[in-house]
Design an enzyme around this catalytic site. Structure first.
Site, mmCIF file in Angstrom:
data_model
loop_
_atom_site.group_PDB
_atom_site.id
_atom_site.type_symbol
_atom_site.label_atom_id
_atom_site.label_comp_id
_atom_site.label_asym_id
_atom_site.label_seq_id
_atom_site.Cartn_x
_atom_site.Cartn_y
_atom_site.Cartn_z
ATOM 1 N N ALA A 102 1.125 -1.028 0.167
ATOM 2 C CA ALA A 102 0.131 -0.023 0.030
ATOM 3 C C ALA A 102 0.693 1.095 -0.154
ATOM 4 C CB ALA A 102 -0.535 -0.131 1.846
ATOM 5 N N LYS A 103 0.196 2.013 -0.235
ATOM 6 C CA LYS A 103 1.183 3.654 0.055
ATOM 7 C C LYS A 103 0.130 4.403 0.257
ATOM 8 C CE LYS A 103 5.369 5.034 -1.132
ATOM 9 N NZ LYS A 103 6.627 4.418 -0.966
#
Length: 862
Positions: A102-103
């Site tokens: 994810a970011k």
């Protein structure tokens, strides 16, 4: 776009009363399931927005487990666009790490206009705490070995206790802050929640991100037959020596001639640097607590060098600087100089700083998504550096990369080049998970655990760099094979699209028509495009493997040990065996190995030819790899780095890949794995070893001559004689599995079966047909499948005839062959003549099919 698809709104300044009258944060969750189904990503996922007077943020989560960097964005007007670009890069990096990634990013909303550094840091930290706490508000936990959901949260996705926030831009020093929140809330990961803290692997101290990118750079130059560790080369770059990626990167070779660089403050120019002197000065700057190019000792600059502030209206460049940057005598602004640096005719352009500086000529600056650098940006076709290394994220747009690659430049993607930092964080977290049970039970004190973690730093770095090396090699081999694999690449893209796992528009992959036009001009996919499909192939395979039972095969447990440092496995093997993510680790290691060594389309190709599932392909892959000892063969080629020509080395790797592909397909078609992998590999590896040891005496004349010629070709590229011979023999050795199968069917000794097998091959002079047929290159995917089927039928008939010979009475193989021929001389002579007639002229799929049919008819009549 993502906000409209799935939204979980967390109002940290709004509360509701629960049944007992206690105040709790009000959580509103909304899921648009129809929209989720349209996403080209693993599903389901949650998206979390944080609203409060102090912070606005966005966190994207894909799949059942998630990890990724959480950055303090300095782009309040478009930080969502920034995150989306980062997420795309992150997904590609996820191919080498165990969880799906994810970011995230946040922006402080109440920052004073003229705040000092301390105030800025304090406000950013406060906002970071709000964000991290909110993430944990909607994340499952593990309590006493049981997954427990967060209170007052309706979750439509499966149990999801894995959440790791890694350091990123602006949050490099925040890991301990996040870990303290996790520890206060008894989150099961403890100080594994935020990697890279005071008790972890410090990316900057290890220099791991830069070192990983440097592996990519070295491979580019190696394939240009240059060794940048021993031969001088020129560099320009983005960043300064205080930065992790730029600073560490510019210390990785004593041969660097850093001509020019810039960051957000200054421009550095050194037209003709002394490599030893400049390296020492760069090292001094790197060692300072904070530094800028203004701290560089200007007395050490070469003639015409200078350091200039970007706030100047004009830059007073000397003639030497103008010459090296390709500038005329006209006045230049700082922006003019920066664009000249990006366009400089040098060996390497090294991205180590923040910003998107290159787009395609067909893109607008708005499409590049980095408004702050619109005035500086150049087109990919304008880069004159031979190689681009993307140690930093988003330095070049994907279209810009492809444009540069089509013009002859060597470039991967940022996700490939700088993945070692993510890899290091991943290892840290999973090592801590492995040791977690020991610390919780008191078998290990935290101090002992911490010392043990530190002792493995070099091993962790080596594992990360190995992944960088293998991924870039996989891209190089795919590029080397070019149009030979192009149909398979198109088929893979089509398959991923049909499964809803890939969106060409999102990943900037051309249409089939555009790609075929390119192929007609002799070009396959570029390196940046290969990097994308390589990652998607791995991510898809990882998911598919988890849906099978292959990761539970006892033989494949050693794949678990390949992921972790050897010292951890040797010291705490039970903790590794009992790892919570055991299956995920094995699936990750397998998917990486299979795609790295087989190519992006490897699994798709196997499935199209056999209708096998991913688990069956993985089992067949392991059988082929270990029966032939291909890890040792690859290691022998790895040891030749820099000692043979790059083109020859790639050709040798391609020989191993071709054998792996043929034999994986062979095992899928001919061997059941219902008793597990171990007995299959034990039997076939012994047979292959026996045949390899006697191959020289077994080969019929044509094959022996063909192998000798091929070995000579490899030697002419600098390959040592023994390695050249082993590589040249691989095509003939690939018949060993057929021979072992024949031996088992006939109840014969393997070497006896081998003598009969090659004897039959010589009777019909099939060596020429098999050798030339296996090297036919076809553009159409179905023609290739027909070729594969024809070769398989040919070898099946060859096996049947060999069994007939072994069943014939005789004192030795020669006598049995003679008796076998005497039993039907007319039929054998007729087939021999017909087969020989097929070898006149160019070998085609039709001729192979006819030869296979003639031999099969003869075997049936016998």
């Amino acid at each position: 776009r993502y906000r409209n698809l799935v939204e979980a709104v967390v109002r940290t300044n709004a509360y509701q009363r629960d049944g007992a009258g206690n105040r709790r944060p009000a959580l509103a969750l909304k899921f648009d399931c129809a929209a989720i189904d349209e996403l080209p990503q693993p599903k389901p996922f949650r998206e979390i927005f944080v609203y409060s007077p102090r912070v606005e943020g966005l966190h994207l989560r894909f799949g059942p487990i998630a990890r990724g960097g959480l950055r303090w964005s300095d782009r309040p007007e478009d930080f969502r666009t920034e995150v989306l670009g980062l997420v795309k890069a992150q997904q590609v990096k996820n191919a080498i790490i165990v969880p799906v990634g994810a970011k995230g990013a946040f922006v402080p909303k109440q920052m004073p206009l003229k705040a000092d550094r301390e105030t800025v840091q304090r406000e950013g930290t406060a906002c970071y705490k709000i964000f991290v706490s909110t993430l944990l508000d909607v994340t499952d936990n593990i309590v006493d070995g049981r997954v427990v959901g967060p209170p007052d949260v309706v979750a439509r996705d499966p149990e999801d206790p894995y959440l790791v926030v890694a350091a990123d831009k602006g949050t490099a020093t925040f890991s301990d802050t996040a870990n303290s929140i996790a520890l206060d809330r008894d989150f099961w990961l403890g100080d594994a929640f935020a990697s890279g803290g005071s008790v972890g692997y410090d990316h900057k101290k290890m220099g791991i991100t830069a070192r990983g990118g440097w592996e990519a750079v070295k491979r580019h130059f190696r394939e240009l037959d240059r060794d940048i560790q021993t031969q001088p080369f020129t560099v320009v770059g983005v960043g300064d020596m205080s930065g992790d990626v730029f600073g560490n990167g510019m210390l990785l070779s004593p041969q660097i001639h850093l001509i020019a660089a810039f960051d957000h403050r200054d421009i550095f120019i050194d037209p003709d640097p002394d490599p030893a002197v400049s390296l020492a000065e760069r090292a001094r700057l790197f060692g300072l607590a904070r530094s800028s190019w203004q701290d560089y000792n200007k007395d050490l600059l070469s003639k015409g060098g200078g350091i200039y502030s970007r706030s100047l209206k004009q830059v007073p460049l000397f003639a030497e600087a103008r010459r090296v940057l390709g500038l005329g005598s006209e006045p230049v602004t700082p922006n003019d100089v920066i664009r000249a640096i990006l366009k400089a005719e040098v060996d390497l352009l090294w991205f180590g700083g923040i910003g998107t500086y290159v787009r395609a000529s067909t893109e607008t600056d708005a499409q590049a998504g980095d408004k702050a650098n619109d005035a500086l940006r150049i087109a990919g076709s304008e880069i004159r550096a031979k190689v681009v290394g993307e140690g930093a994220n988003l330095g070049v747009t994907q279209r810009g990369r492809v444009e540069y690659a089509l013009a002859g430049g060597r470039i991967n993607t940022d996700a490939i080049d700088n993945s070692a930092g993510v890899n290091s964080s991943d290892l840290e977290v999973n090592i801590k998970i492995a040791l977690g049970a020991l610390t919780r039970s008191g078998q290990l004190t935290y101090q002992v655990r911490n010392d043990f973690l530190a002792s493995m730093t070099d091993e962790v770095a080596a594992l990360c760099l190995r992944n960088n090396s293998l991924q870039t090699l996989a891209i190089s081999v795919a590029e080397h094979r070019g149009l030979a694999e192009f149909p398979d690449h198109l088929s893979l893209i089509d398959a991923l699209e049909k499964r809803g796992l890939l969106n060409r528009a999102v990943e900037f992959l051309p249409s089939d028509e555009a790609l075929r036009e390119r192929a007609s001009a002799g070009r396959g996919l570029t390196r940046p495009e290969l990097a994308v499909i390589l990652a998607y192939a791995k991510l898809t395979l990882f998911t598919d493997l988890l849906a099978t039972t292959v990761t539970d095969d006892p033989y494949l447990s050693k794949e678990l040990y390949r992921y972790f440092p050897a010292r951890l496995v040797e010291t705490f093997r039970p903790a590794v065996d009992g790892h919570r993510l055991r299956r995920e680790v094995i699936a990750t290691v397998l998917s990486n190995a299979m795609i790295n060594r087989g190519g992006p389309a490897f699994v798709n190709e196997m499935q199209a030819a056999t209708s096998a599932d991913a688990g069956q392909v993985a089992a067949a892959y392991a059988a082929a790899r270990d029966s032939y000892g291909l890890q040792d063969e690859n290691a022998a080629l790895d040891a030749l780095d820099g000692t043979i020509s790059g083109e020859t080395q790639l050709a040798l790797y391609a020989e191993i890949e071709a054998l792996l592909t043929r034999e994986t397909l062979w095992f899928l078609r001919n061997t059941p794995f219902d008793q597990g992998l171990q007995p299959v590999i034990t039997r076939y590896s012994a047979g292959v070893a026996a045949i390899r040891g006697q191959l020289g005496s077994l080969l019929p004349p044509y094959l022996a001559d063909a192998i000798a010629k091929r070995a000579t070709q490899f030697e002419s590229g600098g390959t040592p004689r023994d390695v050249a011979r082993r590589m040249a023999e691989l095509s003939a050795l690939s018949m060993a599995t057929d021979i072992v199968l024949v031996a088992d069917r006939a109840g014969a000794d393997v070497l006896e079966a081998a003598a009969a097998f090659f004897g039959v091959l010589d009777v019909f002079q099939l060596g020429r047909i098999v050798e030339t047929g296996s090297r036919i290159v076809l553009a159409d995917r179905f023609d290739r499948m027909a070729l594969d089927r024809a070769l398989a039928n040919l070898m099946r008939a060859q096996r049947d005839l060999t069994v007939d010979v072994l069943a014939t009475e005789g004192d030795d193989i020669k006598a049995r062959l003679a008796a076998w021929r005497a039993a039907d001389p007319a039929g054998i002579d007729r087939v021999t003549a017909a087969v020989q007639g097929l070898t006149e002229g160019e070998m085609t799929v039709s001729r192979l099919s006819v030869a296979a049919g003639l031999l099969a008819d003869l075997a049936r009549s016998a």
